[in-house]
Enzyme design. Structure first.
Site, short mmCIF file in Angstrom:
data_model
loop_
_atom_site.label_atom_id
_atom_site.label_comp_id
_atom_site.label_asym_id
_atom_site.label_seq_id
_atom_site.Cartn_x
_atom_site.Cartn_y
_atom_site.Cartn_z
N ARG A 151 0.60 10.40 0.20
CA ARG A 151 0.91 11.49 1.14
C ARG A 151 2.17 12.23 0.77
NH1 ARG A 151 0.41 8.31 6.79
NH2 ARG A 151 -1.41 7.13 6.15
N THR A 190 -4.54 6.12 1.63
CA THR A 190 -4.90 7.51 1.91
C THR A 190 -5.75 8.11 0.79
OG1 THR A 190 -2.61 7.65 2.78
CG2 THR A 190 -3.99 9.57 3.08
N GLU A 238 0.86 -1.19 0.00
CA GLU A 238 0.00 0.00 0.00
C GLU A 238 0.89 1.24 0.00
OE1 GLU A 238 -2.68 0.43 3.40
OE2 GLU A 238 -2.71 2.60 3.07
N LYS A 288 -11.14 -1.77 6.73
CA LYS A 288 -9.92 -1.50 7.49
C LYS A 288 -10.34 -0.95 8.85
CE LYS A 288 -6.63 2.36 7.22
NZ LYS A 288 -5.49 2.94 6.49
C1 3PG Z 1 -1.00 4.99 8.43
O1 3PG Z 1 -2.02 5.59 8.30
O2 3PG Z 1 0.11 5.50 8.30
C2 3PG Z 1 -1.12 3.54 8.65
O3 3PG Z 1 -2.24 3.28 9.41
C3 3PG Z 1 0.10 2.93 9.20
O4 3PG Z 1 0.22 3.23 10.53
P1 3PG Z 1 1.55 2.80 11.30
O5 3PG Z 1 2.63 3.72 10.83
O6 3PG Z 1 1.20 3.00 12.74
O7 3PG Z 1 1.84 1.36 10.95
#
Ligand code: 3PG
Length: 213
Positions: free
Chosen positions: A51, A74, A47, A134
């Site tokens: 961002r 995202t 994934e 999720k």
């Molecule tokens: C995120 O939004 O960055 C993901 O949920 C991953 O989260 P993490 O960095 O706590 O694994």
């Protein structure tokens, strides 16, 4: 694509490995070696979060890595959905869900793993036909204990908990009946990417790929 079709596809993707790496890519040069390392280590589903400025280009690069299944995370807007699809993303992930976003993914034939944090959110998505969701942000929402509790009245929904998941707490989630896999960024630490420590990332992926579920 109907929500039921999207969920069937999401489940298939979630079952490929215990962990979906959640990737924040700042340097496009990292995209291909990172994908190769994770796939080599046994984590084929990736994934890439939308961002960073290079995220879409990174998806394009990573989509060419053999054995990888690259999606976009995202997703917030229909424009994100369009861009992700054009970049070659095979699935989408969103932190929450809105009708506008769900409409866009369904129209674009992009299977979405939509985020839910509460029983009501999970129920709203289920009403629309999303049986695979999720759970986000997992740890901040009460962790595996909370997800297990949601599973008692709503066993029809299968989750991919994400947010604060680590090698240490992943087994707590993976042992739940309503968890198909977890998502986490710990397998792709920023310092290892900057150092070009791809072997180190292969090792982290191998460790994650062996988590029992
Ligand atoms: C995120 O939004 O960055 C993901 O949920 C991953 O989260 P993490 O960095 O706590 O694994």
């Amino acid at each position: 694509m109907t929500p039921a079709e999207a969920s069937a596809k999401s489940l298939e993707i979630c079952r490929k490995a215990p962990v979906i790496p959640v990737l924040v890519i700042d340097d496009l040069a990292h995209a291909r070696p990172l994908a190769e390392a994770l796939v080599k280590g046994g984590l084929p589903v990736l994934e890439v979060t939308l961002r960073t400025p290079v995220a879409l280009e990174a998806i394009r690069e990573m989509a060419q890595v053999e054995g990888g299944i690259v999606g976009a995370g995202t997703l917030l807007t229909p424009a994100d959905v369009k861009a992700a699809k054009e970049a070659g993303a095979l699935f989408g992930v969103s932190p929450g869900a809105t009708d506008i976003l769900l409409d866009a993914c369904e129209a674009a034939d992009l299977p979405l793993l939509p985020g839910a944090a509460t029983a009501s959110e999970a129920m709203a998505l289920l009403e629309r036909g999303y049986t695979v969701q999720k759970f986000f942000p997992a740890e901040a929402n009460g962790g595996a204990k909370a997800l297990k509790a949601i599973g008692a009245p709503i066993p029809q929904v299968t989750f991919c908990p994400t947010g604060g998941v680590s090698l240490k707490n992943a087994p707590d989630y993976l042992g739940l009946a309503n968890t198909a896999c977890v998502g986490g960024s710990w397998v792709a630490p920023k310092d290892m990417m900057i150092a070009g420590d791809w072997d180190g990332i292969v090792a982290l992926a191998q460790e994650a790929a062996q988590l029992p579920r």
